[in-house]
Design a protein around this motif. Structure first.
Motif, short mmCIF file in Angstrom:
data_model
loop_
_atom_site.label_atom_id
_atom_site.label_comp_id
_atom_site.label_asym_id
_atom_site.label_seq_id
_atom_site.Cartn_x
_atom_site.Cartn_y
_atom_site.Cartn_z
N ARG A 112 0.84 -1.20 0.00
CA ARG A 112 0.00 0.00 0.00
C ARG A 112 0.87 1.25 0.00
O ARG A 112 2.03 1.19 0.40
CB ARG A 112 -0.82 0.05 1.29
CG ARG A 112 -1.88 -0.98 1.29
CD ARG A 112 -2.52 -1.13 2.65
NE ARG A 112 -3.41 -2.26 2.54
CZ ARG A 112 -4.51 -2.42 3.24
NH1 ARG A 112 -4.83 -1.54 4.16
NH2 ARG A 112 -5.27 -3.46 3.05
N PRO A 113 0.28 2.41 -0.35
CA PRO A 113 1.00 3.66 -0.09
C PRO A 113 1.11 3.84 1.42
O PRO A 113 0.13 3.66 2.14
CB PRO A 113 0.08 4.73 -0.70
CG PRO A 113 -0.87 4.00 -1.60
CD PRO A 113 -1.03 2.63 -1.00
N PRO A 143 -5.66 2.09 -0.77
CA PRO A 143 -5.94 2.95 -1.92
C PRO A 143 -7.36 2.80 -2.45
O PRO A 143 -7.84 3.65 -3.20
CB PRO A 143 -4.90 2.52 -2.96
CG PRO A 143 -4.54 1.13 -2.58
CD PRO A 143 -4.68 1.04 -1.09
N THR A 144 -8.03 1.72 -2.07
CA THR A 144 -9.42 1.56 -2.50
C THR A 144 -10.31 2.62 -1.86
O THR A 144 -11.25 3.11 -2.45
CB THR A 144 -9.93 0.15 -2.14
OG1 THR A 144 -9.02 -0.80 -2.67
CG2 THR A 144 -11.32 -0.10 -2.71
N ILE A 181 -1.50 10.01 -6.05
CA ILE A 181 -2.43 9.17 -6.81
C ILE A 181 -2.60 9.71 -8.23
O ILE A 181 -2.51 8.96 -9.21
CB ILE A 181 -3.81 9.12 -6.11
CG1 ILE A 181 -3.69 8.48 -4.71
CG2 ILE A 181 -4.85 8.38 -6.96
CD1 ILE A 181 -3.38 7.02 -4.69
#
Lengths: 379, 296
Positions: A112-113, A143-144, A181
């Protein structure tokens, strides 16, 4: 793909992150004009893809526009870690109360970030992380769903006590996430995030790395690439769709696959040689790729022998053989070529090479030893 | 036996009518893989080479053919969506060959894959092969493999072939060879494969091929030390790779490591993993393990 500081500033400004005034200059005259517009003391910063710019003399203070021109003239054209400086950033020499660190990286481990923030920012942030890891606050983001406001706020509380500053920093953290993003970044970093004596929170320096895999569908980001900031042979290789890194040795290597390419370099070293490069011609290798690879390698005067190491899977070894033959017809290769190939269409490849009086080996160790020997004799 | 792929594999190929997909579909069928379906949206109802039914969606393919494994040859921009589609259709094992998928796409796909209880291998990997049951999922050349009792797991493609080739030429067969892929975000890591090989009664020894970068090999070494009883032989590519290609400060901060070959080799050594200095050393090191009482 690395962006320059001035390019990263543009992307961060676009999402609203507050920064000191400043602009980029290619000539001393431009630097002088920017300094005059800003007024007061300015800092001239070399724009190269390298850390340690300050220690290399690429960051200088100028007290007036005339000094700005002089310093810019010194920095423009200088070489930092092998890279020539073509542009400088001119920013005000701001008075700073505190320096913090805000980084956002795509993390392999959590997939993940992950945000990392610390109130102990500045050039020594890695030392801070190594010696006092508790001073770094981490937060993985799904990120979802994206970054929630309370998450940004909790990170900002790790940086500041003053609630006005906390709110300002939280907003910037949300904006940094959006820039990350929107631009397909692998890394976005503000270091330092500063406060001024009058209490404002601003980004002083920025770094953004774009995920190369995004460039295919984001040609707008590709335009930010600065060819002049790369080793010329590496830029040429990239345009030819080859993955290439120049090294200092004398055995040129042409290999299919990154892992095998690295293992080939390691084996050159094992047998007492020094690899001149890393070069991966990739999976589906057309003869054209081989020609380009040979052009780039033979342009390096240090190369005394060239080693092909091809294990055909998707790569057809006859394509590679055709490429070698076509290249040697197009231009004279002055150093010996050792060819190891095995796998898909091997018999046909050997026939193609034999027709023009070339031979191929099937064993990697034997080929590497021979290339190392020939390079030594040619040196 | 073997890991992940065996005689029970019923394979659906996503992107079967594309250039890469059709080429490798033929290779997999020729090797002996049980390919039961293909998927290309808009081409449902067609038949691939008169043998394999093509469907519009993976869900259709699963309903009609009971496919239980998917392999993906879809171009980069649609590949993560293809992974999600297969997991959503209930496929328990998804193998993604595609190279060049944006990391952000995988970051979004992985939580979904996990939520469906599926295993992803890859992306940007050569897939896997079980020579004993003639099951090939991906692009590893079948002719260099042979059936046997050594399990192999690798982050690389062609370097894997190099090592497998040494094994086969020296009469050392493989239970399963798995390429886990070199991307920053992958579905199955070294530890997953080591655990599976450790549990597989038909694997006697394990070969592990890593590369510089990241901390997967170090974590795997720690796992070997604690949980793996079978002999492990390891290689790290990139010992001569230039240092200093780095990503800001964050890269070093997040892992607390620079991912160098020295660091990884030291972790191997500490875990009792026999280190191959050259790919060809795999043969003598496995022979040594066999003489120490382990069958290979």
């Amino acid at each position: 793909m690395n962006l320059h500081e001035y390019q990263a500033r543009t992307l961060l400004k676009a999402v609203g992150i507050p920064m000191f005034d400043g602009d980029v200059a290619s000539t001393p005259t431009e630097a002088e004009a920017i300094a005059r517009r800003i007024g007061g003391s300015v800092v001239i910063k070399a724009q190269v893809h390298s850390g340690g710019r300050g220690k290399a003399g690429g960051v200088k203070l100028a007290r007036n526009p005339g000094e700005a021109a002089d310093e810019a003239a010194q920095i423009l054209g200088m070489t930092i870690k092998g890279l020539t400086v073509h542009k400088v950033l001119v920013v005000p020499a701001a008075e700073i109360a505190t320096e913090s660190y805000v980084g956002l990286i795509m993390d392999r481990e959590t997939q993940r970030p992950v945000f990392m923030v610390s109130s102990a920012g500045g050039v020594d942030i890695e030392e801070v992380a190594a010696k006092t890891p508790e001073k770094i606050v981490r937060l993985p983001v799904d990120p979802t769903y994206g970054l929630y406001p309370h998450q940004a706020l909790s990170l900002a509380f790790a940086l500041y006590r003053d609630f006005a500053q906390v709110k300002a920093a939280a907003k910037m953290i949300e904006q940094l996430y959006r820039a990350f993003i929107d631009n397909g970044a692998a890394l976005a970093e503000i270091n330092p995030l500063v406060t001024t004596p009058d209490g404002r929170v601003l980004a002083l320096d920025a770094k953004i790395v774009i995920d190369d895999n995004e460039l295919f569908w984001r040609p707008d980001l590709g335009l930010l690439r600065d060819d002049s900031a790369e080793e010329p042979s590496e830029a040429a290789a990239r345009r030819a769709n080859l993955s290439f890194i120049k090294l200092d040795g004398n055995v040129g290597c042409v290999v299919n696959g990154a892992g095998l390419a690295m293992a080939t370099m390691d084996l050159v070293k094992y047998y007492g040689g020094e690899p001149a490069n890393f070069l991966d011609i990739g999976g589906s290798s057309s003869p054209e790729k081989v020609i380009n690879a040979l052009k780039i390698i033979t342009a390096d005067p240090h190369v005394k022998a060239i080693l092909f190491n091809i294990f055909g899977g998707i790569t057809r070894t006859d394509d590679v053989a055709n490429g070698i033959v076509a290249a040697t017809r197009q231009f004279k290769v002055k150093v010996p070529i050792v060819i190891r190939l095995t796998g898909t269409n091997e018999a046909e490849a050997i026939r193609i090479l034999n027709e023009v009086g070339m031979t191929a080996l099937s064993d990697m160790d034997e080929a590497v030893q021979r290339a190392v020997q020939l390079a030594r004799e040619g040196a | 036996m073997s890991i992940f792929a065996d005689a029970a594999t019923r394979l659906v190929i996503q992107g079967i009518t594309g250039r890469e997909g059709s080429f490798h579909a033929r290779q997999m069928i020729e090797y002996g893989t049980n390919v039961v379906a293909g998927v290309t949206p808009g081409k449902g109802g067609q038949t691939f080479e008169g043998k394999v039914p093509v469907f519009n969606t993976v869900a259709d393919a699963v309903r009609a053919t009971a496919a239980n494994t998917a392999v993906i040859y879809v171009p980069p921009m649609g590949a993560a969506a293809a992974v999600i589609e297969s997991a959503d259709a209930g496929i328990p094992l998804v193998v993604c060959i595609t190279e060049g998928i944006p990391v952000m796409h995988m970051s979004r796909a992985m939580p979904f894959v996990r939520s469906r209880g599926a295993r992803l291998i890859g992306p940007n990997c050569p897939g896997l092969i079980t020579p004993g049951s003639r099951t090939k999922i991906g692009i590893i050349p079948g002719n260099i493999c042979s059936a046997g009792r050594v399990g192999l797991v690798s982050r690389s493609g062609t370097l894997t072939y190099e090592v497998v080739n040494h094994l086969t030429r020296n009469g050392i067969g493989q239970s399963t060879c798995v390429g886990i892929g070199g991307d920053p975000i992958i579905g199955t890591n070294f530890i997953d494969c080591l655990a599976a090989f450790e549990a597989d009664p038909e694997t006697d020894a394990i070969v592990m091929i890593g590369e510089i970068g990241g901390t997967d090999e170090q974590n795997a070494a720690a796992f070997v030390r604690e949980k793996v009883t079978k002999p492990v032989v390891g290689f790290i590519a990139g010992q001569t790779a230039p240092k200093g290609r780095r990503m800001g400060h964050a890269g070093a901060i997040i892992s607390g490591s620079s991912g160098t070959a020295e660091e990884k080799l030291a972790a191997f050594e500490a875990a009792g993993i026999e280190i191959m200095r050259r790919p060809v050393d795999v043969v003598t090191l496995l022979e040594k393990a066999r003489q120490n009482g382990v069958k290979t």
